[in-house]
Each structure stands twice: as C-alpha cells, then as structure tokens.
Design a protein around this motif. Sequence first.
Motif, short mmCIF file in Angstrom:
data_model
loop_
_atom_site.label_atom_id
_atom_site.label_comp_id
_atom_site.label_asym_id
_atom_site.label_seq_id
_atom_site.Cartn_x
_atom_site.Cartn_y
_atom_site.Cartn_z
N PRO A 118 50.63 48.13 59.44
CA PRO A 118 50.72 46.67 59.60
C PRO A 118 50.78 46.29 61.07
CG PRO A 118 52.24 47.45 57.92
CD PRO A 118 51.69 48.67 58.58
N ILE A 119 50.05 45.27 61.44
CA ILE A 119 49.96 44.84 62.83
C ILE A 119 51.35 44.45 63.36
CG2 ILE A 119 49.42 42.46 62.15
CD1 ILE A 119 47.61 42.29 64.62
N LEU A 120 51.62 44.78 64.62
CA LEU A 120 52.89 44.40 65.24
C LEU A 120 52.78 42.98 65.78
CD1 LEU A 120 53.81 47.64 67.27
CD2 LEU A 120 54.66 46.92 65.02
N PRO A 121 53.54 42.04 65.23
CA PRO A 121 53.44 40.66 65.71
C PRO A 121 54.10 40.49 67.06
CG PRO A 121 55.17 40.84 64.06
CD PRO A 121 54.51 42.18 64.13
N SER A 122 53.68 39.48 67.78
CA SER A 122 54.32 39.15 69.05
C SER A 122 55.63 38.43 68.78
CB SER A 122 53.39 38.25 69.89
OG SER A 122 54.03 37.84 71.08
N GLY A 123 56.67 38.81 69.51
CA GLY A 123 57.96 38.15 69.34
C GLY A 123 57.92 36.68 69.70
N GLN A 124 57.04 36.32 70.63
CA GLN A 124 56.84 34.91 70.99
C GLN A 124 55.40 34.55 70.71
OE1 GLN A 124 58.82 35.67 75.15
NE2 GLN A 124 58.66 33.46 74.89
N SER A 125 55.18 33.39 70.10
CA SER A 125 53.81 32.94 69.86
C SER A 125 53.42 31.81 70.80
CB SER A 125 53.63 32.50 68.40
OG SER A 125 54.47 31.41 68.10
N THR A 126 54.37 31.29 71.57
CA THR A 126 54.08 30.32 72.63
C THR A 126 54.86 30.74 73.88
OG1 THR A 126 55.87 28.87 71.86
CG2 THR A 126 53.64 28.39 71.06
#
Length: 476
Positions: A118-126
């Motif tokens: 599963p892809i590692l999401p970014s902790g911040q999206s902005t």
Amino acid sequence: MPRRPYPLFENVTIIDAGAEGKAVARVDELVVFVPFAVPGDVVDIQVVARKKSFCEGRVTLYHKYSERRIEAFCSHFGTCGGCKWQNMSYEDQLMYKQKQVDDVFQRIGKFEYPAIRPILPSGQSTYYRNKLEYTFSNRRWLDREDMQLPAEERQMNALGFHIPQLFDRILDIDHCYLQPEPSNAIRLAVRAYAMEQGLEFYDARTHTGFLRNIIIRNTTTGQVMVIVVFARNDREDIEGMMHFIKSSFPVVASLMYVINEKHNDVITDQEVLLWSGDPFLLETMPDPVGEGKILKFRIGPISFFQTNPKQAWHLYKTAFDLSGFTGSEVVYDLYCGTGTISNFIAHAVKEVVGIEYVESAISDAHVNSEINNIKNTRFYAGDLAKELTAEFVALNGKPDVIITDPPRSGMHEKVIKQILEIAPQKVVYVSCNPATQARDIALLGEKYSVADVQPVDMFPHTHHVENVVLLKLTEK
C-alpha cells in the motif's frame, strides 16, 4: 481545403485518472484525455487536438458529477498548472497513484512482481513544500472579468506561476497552499513594494524589465532563505528591495540576489550574491540507525533537496529497509546528488560510494558528510555512463548493494549494462517516474527479479508518485 472541425463527444463517462494529471475517457476505441475531470463524471467533451492514438479534449458540459468529486480548496484551481487532483479526495488520489504503478509495470515492464505494498501517504497534503519559485511578469493572465475592462484599466503586472504551455503568461497568485508561511506573506509584500516603487516587472517576450524571479526556501526547523533575481544591476533599486525584505521579514536567515542578464531563468550558472545572513540553511533528519541521532544537510541557493522534506525521510527509510543492511556492505549510490541517501545510510554500512554528474552537488555531498562526522563515504563527480567502469569497481570495491535514484528520464542504457556486469546482490531503484523505472527494470530482468515494490506519495494533489523497488540477483 479547410480542416475538418474537431468533434464534440456527448454524454461520455470519465473512466480513469491518467498521465500528466488528466482524466481518461474512451469513445468507441479512441482514448481521450481531459483536464480537471474526475472518474465517474458524465460530460460532453470538445476535442481540441488529435493524435494518432488519442485525443485531447476539454469539458464543455457536466451532465453528472462523480461521487469521487470534492470541492477544490484553491481559488486558482483550473487555471494554475499545479495540484490538478485537488478535486478528488486524498484517498482516491492515493488509489490512482498506486494503480499508475501497477499499470505501467504491466503495460511497459511486462515482468513478474509481487503484490505492491500500500502506498505511503504524505503526512501533510498542504504546505508541505520547502521550495517555490515565483515569476515576475508584465503579462498577467487575464480572466473573463479582466477582459471586460478597457485595456488601459487592466492591471498587467503579476507575481506567480506560469500558465501551462505559455512561457510569457503568469498567473498572479493570491494564496498558494504548497509552502508554509511566510512564503505567501513574502510574495505579497514584495509584489506590493514593487508596485509602489514603480519597479518594472519582466517581459519574457522582449527581455526587458527589472524584476525576474523570487525563490523562497525553508526548512522543517523554520529557517527561511530568499533569493531575488534581477535582470540588471540597478544598485539603488536592488538595495531598496533587499532592505525592504530584510526589515519586513527578520525571520529570513539567508537573503541573496542574482543578476541574470540572460534570456532564460536558469541561475545555476550565475553568481549568487549574499546580501545578509548565512549562505545556506541546515535541514535535519533522524538517523535511521536510531539512538536519537540527527543528521544535518546543508542547503545552498541552488542545492537539490527533496521538496517534501518530512516525507523524504519515509522515502529514504523505505530504501534503507528494503536494502536489508547488515553493516558489512559496500554500497554504490548512483545519481547521488548532494549525498542525502549516502549519508542517510552511512552509519549502517561499511562504505558508501556516491556518483553524480553535477560537480556542485558533489561539493555539497562532501560537506554533508563532514558536518555529520561521517568518514565512510566517497564521492565522485562525472557522467555515470563513463565513470561506472571495471576500473572504477576495482578501485572502490565491488558493491553488495546499488541504490539508484535517477532523474525522470531513468537510467542510461549503458548504466544498466554496467549494473548487469557488476552484478551486485541487490539493486534498490528509487524512481520519480514509474514508467521509465518499469522500462529499466525490464532490461535488468536479464539477471534480476523484483522482490518488493513500495510506492510513496511525495506530492499530494498531483499525479506524481515516487516508487521504490528491490531487485535481487537471480541465477539464470
């Protein structure tokens, strides 16, 4: 003979999110790429360009909005060339990025690989970026409201981003969600000061004007660097601008400027002059070996550093974990840049040898080892296709692991052949372009099999995805 008008396709369902952040539709057997649509939308599409195997189009009417669609948070969405996926939920963005990796591995690579993690999401999206470059222009992009005004009443100066595919048109930015403050505050204040002082914004067509660019860099520790690019050496105006920034923003730890009299915006070949503060910033990152150690990385005005620094740690940690170091390895770090990965892994291995074609980056790599008191790294500047030879291996030792992090174009075919000849036990391939990564892995398939795949999201609200692949030597 007049050219036949492009067709209008009606009641078309958007079926996918594809290349360059555009949505994908299919009309009969024809693939149509459409910007700013979302999978599940039902739309009318006006074709605007036709190629051999696909069309480009734009939505003229929405019959039904997709359940995946959300409200874009940025007022510039739809005009600005960045953040093209912000009208989809972040969860859906991640799903399509992972699908992108799977699709290109099947379509281009045609090799066997295990289930993708599963892809590692970014902790911040902005507000996750540590660098933005804004452009001054006297040819502001005009919206419909602007066009209703008489020409003499239109404000034509802008400080912002290029309109896609238009080198001379700049979108004036009110607020950007990519970089934390004081990025927006600095840009707005500088624009207002320039307007009040009557300073000329640059004209990219005639190559006239005074103000060209402003680059803002920041670190996770709160340091800020500002570089102002001027088109000519007008001392009084330069001093006025630099004094204004310094007095208005005491948080700026490094204030620099460049006189760029060329007809392009590249400043890597120009002298960067220090006005006040330090000539560099220091970014920090936890050492993956643990024990509470902190690594430091020096960032100069033209140094490369991953633009999502907090997520960069997870990217490098992924490469670190997949390498499975025992402490006895000789590691080659190809396309090593400023030595970030080299120094990141150094405490876990016997020796790291980094190669990079940009000489200034190698200078930074040496400094980054020095400030971290790392003694087991060696760096070479040169063209990898020429440097990575049998003589080089004899001098530096055969690597147990090669980590490669090439540009978007992927690895040169000669470099791939050299890796096959060297035949390390493991190759860890870090890529910002899964399509060229798939192509290169297929070529490496002569001796290597894919053992692990881990996508990492470094750029929320865009189609871009980083991907880390572990390749293991096989007997064939």
